[in-house]
Motif scaffolding. Structure first.
Motif, PDB file in Angstrom:
ATOM      1  N   ILE A   1       0.875  -1.170   0.000  1.00 49.04           N
ATOM      2  CA  ILE A   1       0.000   0.000   0.000  1.00 49.04           C
ATOM      3  C   ILE A   1       0.908   1.214   0.000  1.00 49.04           C
ATOM      4  CG2 ILE A   1      -1.720   1.322   1.270  1.00 49.04           C
ATOM      5  CD1 ILE A   1      -2.912  -1.326   2.210  1.00 49.04           C
ATOM      6  N   LEU A   2       0.731   2.056  -1.008  1.00 53.01           N
ATOM      7  CA  LEU A   2       1.564   3.239  -1.200  1.00 53.01           C
ATOM      8  C   LEU A   2       0.776   4.489  -0.828  1.00 53.01           C
ATOM      9  CD1 LEU A   2       1.810   1.156  -3.876  1.00 53.01           C
ATOM     10  CD2 LEU A   2       3.817   2.571  -4.182  1.00 53.01           C
ATOM     11  N   TRP A   3       1.477   5.498  -0.320  1.00 54.17           N
ATOM     12  CA  TRP A   3       0.850   6.764   0.078  1.00 54.17           C
ATOM     13  C   TRP A   3       1.487   7.925  -0.676  1.00 54.17           C
ATOM     14  CZ3 TRP A   3      -3.436   6.904   2.944  1.00 54.17           C
ATOM     15  CH2 TRP A   3      -3.733   5.800   3.738  1.00 54.17           C
ATOM     16  N   TYR A   4       0.633   8.864  -1.107  1.00 56.39           N
ATOM     17  CA  TYR A   4       1.064  10.044  -1.861  1.00 56.39           C
ATOM     18  C   TYR A   4       0.387  11.289  -1.308  1.00 56.39           C
ATOM     19  CZ  TYR A   4       2.539   6.645  -5.378  1.00 56.39           C
ATOM     20  OH  TYR A   4       3.137   5.599  -6.023  1.00 56.39           O
ATOM     21  N   LYS A   5       1.008  12.442  -1.579  1.00 52.50           N
ATOM     22  CA  LYS A   5       0.473  13.741  -1.173  1.00 52.50           C
ATOM     23  C   LYS A   5       0.529  14.676  -2.370  1.00 52.50           C
ATOM     24  CE  LYS A   5       1.604  17.691   1.816  1.00 52.50           C
ATOM     25  NZ  LYS A   5       2.529  18.198   2.830  1.00 52.50           N
ATOM     26  N   GLN A   6      -0.546  15.437  -2.584  1.00 51.96           N
ATOM     27  CA  GLN A   6      -0.554  16.469  -3.616  1.00 51.96           C
ATOM     28  C   GLN A   6      -0.924  17.787  -2.954  1.00 51.96           C
ATOM     29  OE1 GLN A   6      -3.611  16.414  -6.655  1.00 51.96           O
ATOM     30  NE2 GLN A   6      -2.242  17.401  -8.106  1.00 51.96           N
ATOM     31  N   SER A   7       0.019  18.724  -2.945  1.00 50.10           N
ATOM     32  CA  SER A   7      -0.214  20.033  -2.346  1.00 50.10           C
ATOM     33  C   SER A   7      -0.755  20.987  -3.394  1.00 50.10           C
ATOM     34  CB  SER A   7       1.080  20.606  -1.766  1.00 50.10           C
ATOM     35  OG  SER A   7       1.562  19.766  -0.756  1.00 50.10           O
ATOM     36  N   GLY A   8      -1.838  21.654  -3.067  1.00 44.36           N
ATOM     37  CA  GLY A   8      -2.412  22.637  -3.989  1.00 44.36           C
ATOM     38  C   GLY A   8      -3.067  22.001  -5.190  1.00 44.36           C
ATOM     39  N   ARG A   9      -3.929  22.748  -5.824  1.00 45.72           N
ATOM     40  CA  ARG A   9      -4.634  22.263  -7.007  1.00 45.72           C
ATOM     41  C   ARG A   9      -3.652  22.081  -8.159  1.00 45.72           C
ATOM     42  NH1 ARG A   9     -10.378  23.206  -9.084  1.00 45.72           N
ATOM     43  NH2 ARG A   9     -10.735  23.320  -6.842  1.00 45.72           N
ATOM     44  N   GLY A  10      -3.555  20.857  -8.640  1.00 45.27           N
ATOM     45  CA  GLY A  10      -2.668  20.581  -9.762  1.00 45.27           C
ATOM     46  C   GLY A  10      -1.194  20.547  -9.400  1.00 45.27           C
ATOM     47  N   GLY A  11      -0.884  20.532  -8.111  1.00 44.77           N
ATOM     48  CA  GLY A  11       0.510  20.503  -7.681  1.00 44.77           C
ATOM     49  C   GLY A  11       1.164  19.156  -7.944  1.00 44.77           C
ATOM     50  N   ALA A  12       2.448  19.117  -7.750  1.00 45.77           N
ATOM     51  CA  ALA A  12       3.206  17.887  -7.974  1.00 45.77           C
ATOM     52  C   ALA A  12       2.851  16.851  -6.900  1.00 45.77           C
ATOM     53  CB  ALA A  12       4.705  18.182  -7.933  1.00 45.77           C
ATOM     54  N   TRP A  13       2.931  15.589  -7.291  1.00 46.12           N
ATOM     55  CA  TRP A  13       2.710  14.489  -6.358  1.00 46.12           C
ATOM     56  C   TRP A  13       4.001  14.218  -5.594  1.00 46.12           C
ATOM     57  CZ3 TRP A  13      -2.110  13.061  -5.672  1.00 46.12           C
ATOM     58  CH2 TRP A  13      -3.024  13.252  -6.708  1.00 46.12           C
ATOM     59  N   MET A  14       3.871  13.957  -4.310  1.00 46.65           N
ATOM     60  CA  MET A  14       5.017  13.601  -3.486  1.00 46.65           C
ATOM     61  C   MET A  14       4.783  12.199  -2.935  1.00 46.65           C
ATOM     62  SD  MET A  14       6.633  15.455  -0.113  1.00 46.65           S
ATOM     63  CE  MET A  14       5.152  15.290   0.861  1.00 46.65           C
ATOM     64  N   PHE A  15       5.751  11.336  -3.107  1.00 48.08           N
ATOM     65  CA  PHE A  15       5.671   9.981  -2.569  1.00 48.08           C
ATOM     66  C   PHE A  15       6.041  10.021  -1.098  1.00 48.08           C
ATOM     67  CE2 PHE A  15       7.756   5.787  -1.847  1.00 48.08           C
ATOM     68  CZ  PHE A  15       6.615   5.008  -1.964  1.00 48.08           C
ATOM     69  N   ILE A  16       5.147   9.535  -0.245  1.00 48.53           N
ATOM     70  CA  ILE A  16       5.381   9.527   1.198  1.00 48.53           C
ATOM     71  C   ILE A  16       6.083   8.246   1.629  1.00 48.53           C
ATOM     72  CG2 ILE A  16       4.253   9.493   3.460  1.00 48.53           C
ATOM     73  CD1 ILE A  16       2.025  11.226   2.157  1.00 48.53           C
ATOM     74  N   GLY A  17       5.601   7.125   1.147  1.00 53.32           N
ATOM     75  CA  GLY A  17       6.176   5.844   1.523  1.00 53.32           C
ATOM     76  C   GLY A  17       5.199   4.726   1.213  1.00 53.32           C
ATOM     77  N   TYR A  18       5.573   3.533   1.612  1.00 49.28           N
ATOM     78  CA  TYR A  18       4.700   2.390   1.368  1.00 49.28           C
ATOM     79  C   TYR A  18       4.844   1.372   2.484  1.00 49.28           C
ATOM     80  CZ  TYR A  18       8.773  -0.275  -0.277  1.00 49.28           C
ATOM     81  OH  TYR A  18       9.976  -0.915  -0.359  1.00 49.28           O
TER      82      TYR A  18
END
Length: 107
Positions: A39-56
């Protein structure tokens, strides 16, 4: 390797959170895809912002991006369920978070 997308079998809850600075937040993820063991987790800051990989999480072991180890806590509740916790919210945590299920493949 690019596998099939099967979003109908991955559930994230709650669908939204409203928290104040200093509070904690918990997001749950579960899937029903046979054989998928990450199970992988991601974060997207702001509308249309870049995806950041948090971890899995792979089976029962969490793997964080090194710079995010203190920011996010990843834990498992069985092979198909995971929890991501933000222990103390700050303003920059205002974002879209999502999880995904993946099949581990040895390279």
């Amino acid at each position: 390797y690019t596998g099939p997308s099967d979003s109908s079998n991955v559930q994230q809850s709650p669908p939204g959170l409203l928290k104040s600075p200093g509070q904690s937040a918990e997001i749950n993820c579960s899937h029903t895809i046979t054989g998928y063991d990450r199970i992988l987790w991601y974060k997207q800051s702001g509308r249309g912002g870049a995806w950041m990989f948090i971890g899995y999480l792979y089976t029962n072991m969490p793997y964080h991006e090194e710079e995010l180890k203190e920011k996010f806590s990843l834990s498992v509740d069985g092979r198909n369920n995971a929890i991501m916790t933000i222990p103390s919210i700050v303003d920059t945590d205002n974002a879209v978070y999502f999880c995904a299920a993946s099949l581990h493949s040895a390279a």
